[in-house]
Design an enzyme around this catalytic site. Structure first.
Site, short mmCIF file in Angstrom:
data_model
loop_
_atom_site.label_atom_id
_atom_site.label_comp_id
_atom_site.label_asym_id
_atom_site.label_seq_id
_atom_site.Cartn_x
_atom_site.Cartn_y
_atom_site.Cartn_z
N ASP A 15 -10.04 -5.65 60.63
CA ASP A 15 -9.58 -4.26 60.44
C ASP A 15 -8.44 -3.92 61.39
O ASP A 15 -7.69 -2.98 61.15
CB ASP A 15 -10.73 -3.27 60.69
CG ASP A 15 -11.56 -3.04 59.43
OD1 ASP A 15 -11.12 -3.48 58.35
OD2 ASP A 15 -12.63 -2.44 59.54
N GLU B 8 -9.60 -1.82 50.96
CA GLU B 8 -9.10 -0.56 50.42
C GLU B 8 -7.95 -0.83 49.45
O GLU B 8 -7.75 -0.15 48.47
CB GLU B 8 -8.63 0.34 51.55
CG GLU B 8 -9.74 1.18 52.18
CD GLU B 8 -10.62 0.39 53.13
OE1 GLU B 8 -10.55 -0.85 53.13
OE2 GLU B 8 -11.42 1.03 53.85
N LYS C 206 -10.28 9.03 55.46
CA LYS C 206 -11.37 8.09 55.18
C LYS C 206 -12.20 7.80 56.45
O LYS C 206 -13.42 7.75 56.39
CB LYS C 206 -10.79 6.79 54.64
CG LYS C 206 -11.81 5.79 54.16
CD LYS C 206 -11.09 4.67 53.44
CE LYS C 206 -11.98 3.46 53.19
NZ LYS C 206 -13.21 3.69 52.48
#
Ligand code: CDP
Length: 673
Positions: free
Chosen positions: A319, A347, A439
């Site tokens: 990430d 995503e 998000k």
């Protein structure tokens, strides 16, 4: 899509306490485990973002009692020990991978449930097959609208209420495995084994650690299967503090690389050895030149001493690869990021998105975006230094970066845009759809702005019980200042002098006792606490009757005041070095003697009756008026309203109102023109 946001480059070093929200991965795991526990759990420091709201909404829809308080960052949930109140429900998981996977395995525990599950367009393309296959082998059915077995969202899940001995292919996402592991203790005798390997191993470790925190440790046998030695409902955690998000923190580790000399950003609660594997990013940053200093439970990031590339394996903390990728064009050598193939199914296709947007800025990437499009198996990205190319690409104004509904694209390019590329503050990057950060980090751009400040010193003076400490602590917390209570210094010294048998009436007894004392500081949360001979006096020992009765007498002695003066002044440098946005010091002579040049000076007062009542309400015997008289009539550094200070009478004001006034003064002093 939200309106495009043009990033203003930082022309001054970033400084202050980064306002990092709670971890998404921990919040969503914790919610699920608490729902499967017997009893109530209160989460503090919880993340409020799109993904966690989705999970809360789903749990509510399933009949759980979930109470949220966004301002206080708390969530309270009543667990039902594995019982799922609603046997039928329609759930929408948006594009939240954690909610999608965790809920699906969780629902399998319902004996005869029928759940209609759907997600956003992007979620419909994300991997689910490994999990659905495993659940099918346990008697669940996940069916598409046409009645065929589903491999992706949407599907209707018909559940059987048990797990059995499962095999899961989690090669596409570790969440597929974590989802089953969390459900495991609720299905006695069940076991989970992986087919092959998984990506992002640290997230599996996080799941294991959290199952143990909630009272059901998992064990892995020699054959690699996980089971729960003592199956049953999880145990409610009482109060559970969610760690700040380590991935979100990576942006603030990166920021001082681009904002010039003198930066100091403080990350509260950023600790190695916690639950989050993404703290490994700090080691990568250090190799690239970051200046990082752990300080208790915080990490202080100063201006990087260098910015160089290198080769890194990001498989375990992927990430954060976007954070490094956007710094890479500014580095002095190429940066190669390996093992990020699985992020091509997150995503968005993150590797392709990153390559495409870097190319838009004129940066050379290998493979190119076109090559990535042609070959979905490519899993490495090399980014070449490109300052000149960046200038060329942005010569005619800010380049609009596409974010592909990916919060991490928006945040990482936000950091790159903070770099003063042209040396004149001209913006050169604009972020399309900046609100996609909601998000996981709805206030990311505000948190970035909050670090664009000048270091300020704030002096708060006032008599006993005038509200100095309460006000200063809240202002410090809200604005990222170091809080210093000089009253505690006088009280600590008084305690030590009394213990040494010194008496204020006999100055000759004071000097030798003082000579033996060594002062130090320890930062605890946002407060600097005094240490005497390396030890912090217990708070209770500082508010005893003998201290209350003699502190003002000792404080009137020039020897005692001199002993503390240089120490108190040194707190400003301490706050600077520790990455705070400023220092707020409270006492009797701060604006007049200790910090006469403080940018903000405030004098608090309240009528004596109100002050006596406040002390009584705290359960203290304290002759407030008597101390005030001594403090304001002494020859050395008497209590006065310093020249130019803002006088606030708070007899009839709430704490919130006083805090708002002081904050406004600090913010206007800290603002950079
Ligand atoms: O909490 P309270 O307002 O009652 O007092 P404090 O801030 O704990 O300070 C205790 C005593 O230390 C004061 O009454 C003063 O005599 C002394 N003091 C001082 O002389 N100068 C300061 N800057 C701070 C405290």
């Amino acid at each position: 899509m939200s309106p495009t946001l043009t990033i203003t480059p930082f022309r001054t070093p970033a400084r202050g306490v980064a306002q990092v929200p709670g971890s998404k991965s921990i919040t969503n795991r914790a919610l699920l485990l608490a729902a499967l526990a017997e009893g109530e759990t209160l989460f503090t420091g919880a993340l409020f973002s799109r993904d966690t709201r989705i999970l809360c909404a789903a749990l509510l829809a399933l009949g759980y009692e979930v109470t949220t308080d966004e301002a206080a960052q708390t969530i309270r949930i009543v667990g039902l020990g594995g019982r799922i109140p609603k046997a039928h429900a329609k759930l929408h998981v948006g594009n939240a991978g954690t909610a999608a996977r965790f809920l699906t395995a969780f629902l399998a525990l319902a004996p005869q449930g029928v759940y209609e599950m759907d997600g956003d367009e992007a979620m419909r393309a994300r991997p689910m097959a490994g999990l659905l296959d495993a659940l099918t082998s346990a008697g669940c059915r996940a069916l598409r609208a046409d009645g065929q077995p589903a491999t992706h969202f949407p599907f209707t899940l018909h559940t059987a209420g048990r797990l059995g001995d499962l095999e899961v292919d989690a090669s596409a996402s570790s969440q597929l495995l974590s989802a089953l592991l969390m459900a495991l203790p609720l299905s006695p005798g069940a076991s989970v084994r992986m087919k092959g390997a998984t990506v992002s191993e640290p997230f599996v470790v996080m799941t294991e650690k959290m199952c143990a925190q909630f009272g059901r440790p998992l064990v892995r046998d020699a054959a690699g299967a996980w089971r729960c030695a003592q199956p049953g409902p999880y145990r409610a955690a009482g109060t559970y503090a969610i760690e700040p998000d380590a991935t979100a923190a990576s942006y603030f580790i990166a920021l001082p690389a681009v904002t010039g000399a003198g930066a100091g950003v403080r990350l509260q609660g950023y600790v190695k050895g916690g639950l989050q594997g993404d703290t490994a990013f700090a080691a990568v940053a250090a190799r690239c030149g970051a200046t990082l200093t752990p300080q208790g439970s915080a990490l202080v990031v100063q201006t990087w001493h260098d910015l160089q590339g290198g080769e890194f394996d990001f498989n375990d903390f992927s990430d954060t690869f976007l954070t490094l990728a956007t710094l890479a064009p500014l580095a002095s050598s190429p940066t190669t990021i390996r093992n990020i193939g699985h992020t091509r199914k997150q995503e968005t296709d993150r590797v392709l998105a990153m390559a495409t947007e870097l190319e838009r800025l004129g940066v050379k990437v290998v493979p190119t975006a076109a090559e990535l499009r042609a070959d979905e198996s490519l899993a490495t990205l090399t980014i070449h230094p490109a300052r000149a190319a960046l200038q060329q690409a942005a010569a005619r104004g800010p380049v609009a970066i596409h974010t592909y509904e990916d919060h991490r694209m928006a945040m990482s390019f936000g950091i790159l845009g903070s770099y003063d590329l042209f040396g004149d503050g001209r913006p050169w990057i604009a972020i399309q759809d900046p609100a996609c950060t909601s998000k996981t980090f709805p206030k990311f751009f505000q948190a970035l702005e909050a670090l664009r400040t000048r270091f300020v010193a704030v002096a708060v003076d006032g008599g006993a019980a005038s509200g100095k400490s309460s006000t200063a602590k809240v202002v410090a917390r809200d604005l990222g200042l170091l809080h210093v209570d000089t009253g505690a210094h006088y009280r600590s010294v008084t305690r030590a002098l009394l213990d040494a048998g010194a008496r204020a009436e006999d100055p000759a007894s004071v000097l030798p006792a003082l000579a033996g004392l060594r002062l130090g500081s320890e930062i605890s949360g946002i407060s600097s606490c005094v240490t005497l001979d390396g030890r912090r006096p217990a708070d209770a020992s500082l508010r005893t009757e003998d201290v209350n009765a003699s502190v003002s007498k000792f404080a009137a002695l020039p020897a005692v005041r001199n002993f503390l003066l240089a120490y108190q002044r040194s707190q400003v440098a301490l706050g600077q070095a520790a990455g705070f946005a400023g220092v707020i010091m409270e006492g009797r002579d701060i604006g007049s003697v200790v910090l006469p040049d403080a940018e903000v000076r405030v004098f608090l007062q309240a009528d004596p009756v109100a002050r006596a009542q406040r002390r009584a309400a705290e359960g203290q015997t304290d002759a407030v008026a008597q101390r005030d008289l001594l403090d304001s009539t002494r020859a050395t550094a008497p209590l006065v309203c310093p020249a130019g200070a803002t006088r606030i009478d708070n007899t009839h004001l709430s704490l919130v109102a006083v805090v708002a006034q002081v904050k406004a003064l600090v913010q206007s002093a800290a603002r950079l023109v």
